[in-house]
Design a protein around this motif. Structure first.
Motif, mmCIF file in Angstrom:
data_model
loop_
_atom_site.group_PDB
_atom_site.id
_atom_site.type_symbol
_atom_site.label_atom_id
_atom_site.label_comp_id
_atom_site.label_asym_id
_atom_site.label_seq_id
_atom_site.Cartn_x
_atom_site.Cartn_y
_atom_site.Cartn_z
ATOM 1 N N SER A 31 -19.716 11.957 -35.793
ATOM 2 C CA SER A 31 -18.322 12.059 -35.390
ATOM 3 C C SER A 31 -17.880 13.517 -35.405
ATOM 4 O O SER A 31 -17.975 14.208 -36.419
ATOM 5 N N TYR A 33 -14.757 14.336 -33.895
ATOM 6 C CA TYR A 33 -13.413 14.143 -33.384
ATOM 7 C C TYR A 33 -12.503 15.318 -33.735
ATOM 8 O O TYR A 33 -12.589 15.894 -34.815
ATOM 9 N N ASN A 54 -18.802 10.017 -31.497
ATOM 10 C CA ASN A 54 -17.380 10.258 -31.280
ATOM 11 C C ASN A 54 -17.161 11.744 -31.032
ATOM 12 O O ASN A 54 -17.304 12.561 -31.941
ATOM 13 N N GLY A 56 -14.247 12.548 -29.258
ATOM 14 C CA GLY A 56 -12.881 12.488 -28.760
ATOM 15 C C GLY A 56 -12.029 13.650 -29.240
ATOM 16 O O GLY A 56 -12.306 14.271 -30.264
ATOM 17 N N ASP A 77 -17.040 7.373 -27.880
ATOM 18 C CA ASP A 77 -15.655 7.829 -27.726
ATOM 19 C C ASP A 77 -15.650 9.191 -27.037
ATOM 20 O O ASP A 77 -16.110 10.188 -27.598
ATOM 21 N N TYR A 101 -14.556 4.385 -24.999
ATOM 22 C CA TYR A 101 -13.187 4.891 -25.013
ATOM 23 C C TYR A 101 -13.105 6.143 -24.148
ATOM 24 O O TYR A 101 -13.734 7.162 -24.445
#
Length: 231
Positions: A31, A33, A54, A56, A77, A101
């Motif tokens: 991740s 993010y 992820n 994002g 994501d 996403y």
């Protein structure tokens, strides 16, 4: 960095992925993010054990074709970036099942190859610039929830009836002027949000959606409703 197989580097103001992360081929979850990434290096696509990725809320404008190598991915994501288009290679992620996403980018179209994602259950492409959906949408037969709100859609494809397991369809705040009669094929649909569109009529097939529990029609141009809805 925690568990060697799961790394969380959220909100670190990173402009690049640390080299030691890219060398850890055992990673199953990564991740990144809310950082400052503007591109993803080819080395990332060598982390072929990743099940969750992820990235994002960064500043990404492009995703490389190499993403198709992440065959173990179940969750991806890419939301809240600056993506203008998506690579066809996304359609090679046959194991993508939990969610994809894509919200809050600058996408004006989706690649037909997304129709290959036959195990995907959740797709969010809200807050983009989509004017139309590809006809292969109906091939995404595992979808349970589809979020398309705040785009520029004027119609939904006839193939939407292929989404036989869909439970939620969110298309509010678009430019829909009509719905296909085939929408009546969504026999598992529980929630349908059509608020803030340009609908002046509805197909009679909506009355056949026996499991529908919430239908939002606010702020359209509807003068009457099909009699089938009251049955």
């Amino acid at each position: 960095m925690g568990d060697k197989r799961k790394i969380n580097l959220d909100s670190r103001q990173l402009a690049a992925i640390p080299a030691e992360v890219l060398q850890d081929r055992s990673l199953t979850s990564l991740s990144l993010y809310q950082n400052a990434l503007t591109e993803l290096p080819d080395a990332l696509w060598q982390l072929t054990h990743l099940a969750t990725l992820n990235v994002g809320d960064n500043q990404l404008e492009i995703i490389g074709d190499g993403i198709g190598q992440l065959q173990q991915l179940r969750m991806l994501d890419l939301g809240h970036n600056r993506l203008l288009f998506l690579p066809d290679a996304l359609g090679e992620l046959a194991g993508l099942s939990d969610f994809l996403y894509l919200s809050d980018n600058r996408l004006s179209a989706l690649p037909d190859a997304l129709g290959n994602l036959s195990q995907l259950m959740y797709l969010n492409v809200s807050d983009n610039q989509l004017a139309a959906l590809h006809s292969r949408l109906g091939d995404m037969k595992a979808l349970r929830e589809l979020r398309l709100y705040r785009n520029r859609l004027t119609a939904l494809p006839e193939s939407i009836n292929g989404l036989a397991r869909l439970r939620e369809l969110h298309v509010q705040k678009n430019r829909l002027v009509s719905l296909p009669e085939s929408i009546g094929g969504l026999r598992e649909l529980r929630e349908l949000d059509l608020e803030d569109n340009a609908l002046t009529s509805l197909p009679t097939s909506l009355g056949g959606l026996a499991r529908l529990r919430r239908l939002n029609l606010r702020n359209n141009g509807l003068a009457t409703l099909p009699s089938s809805l009251g049955k």
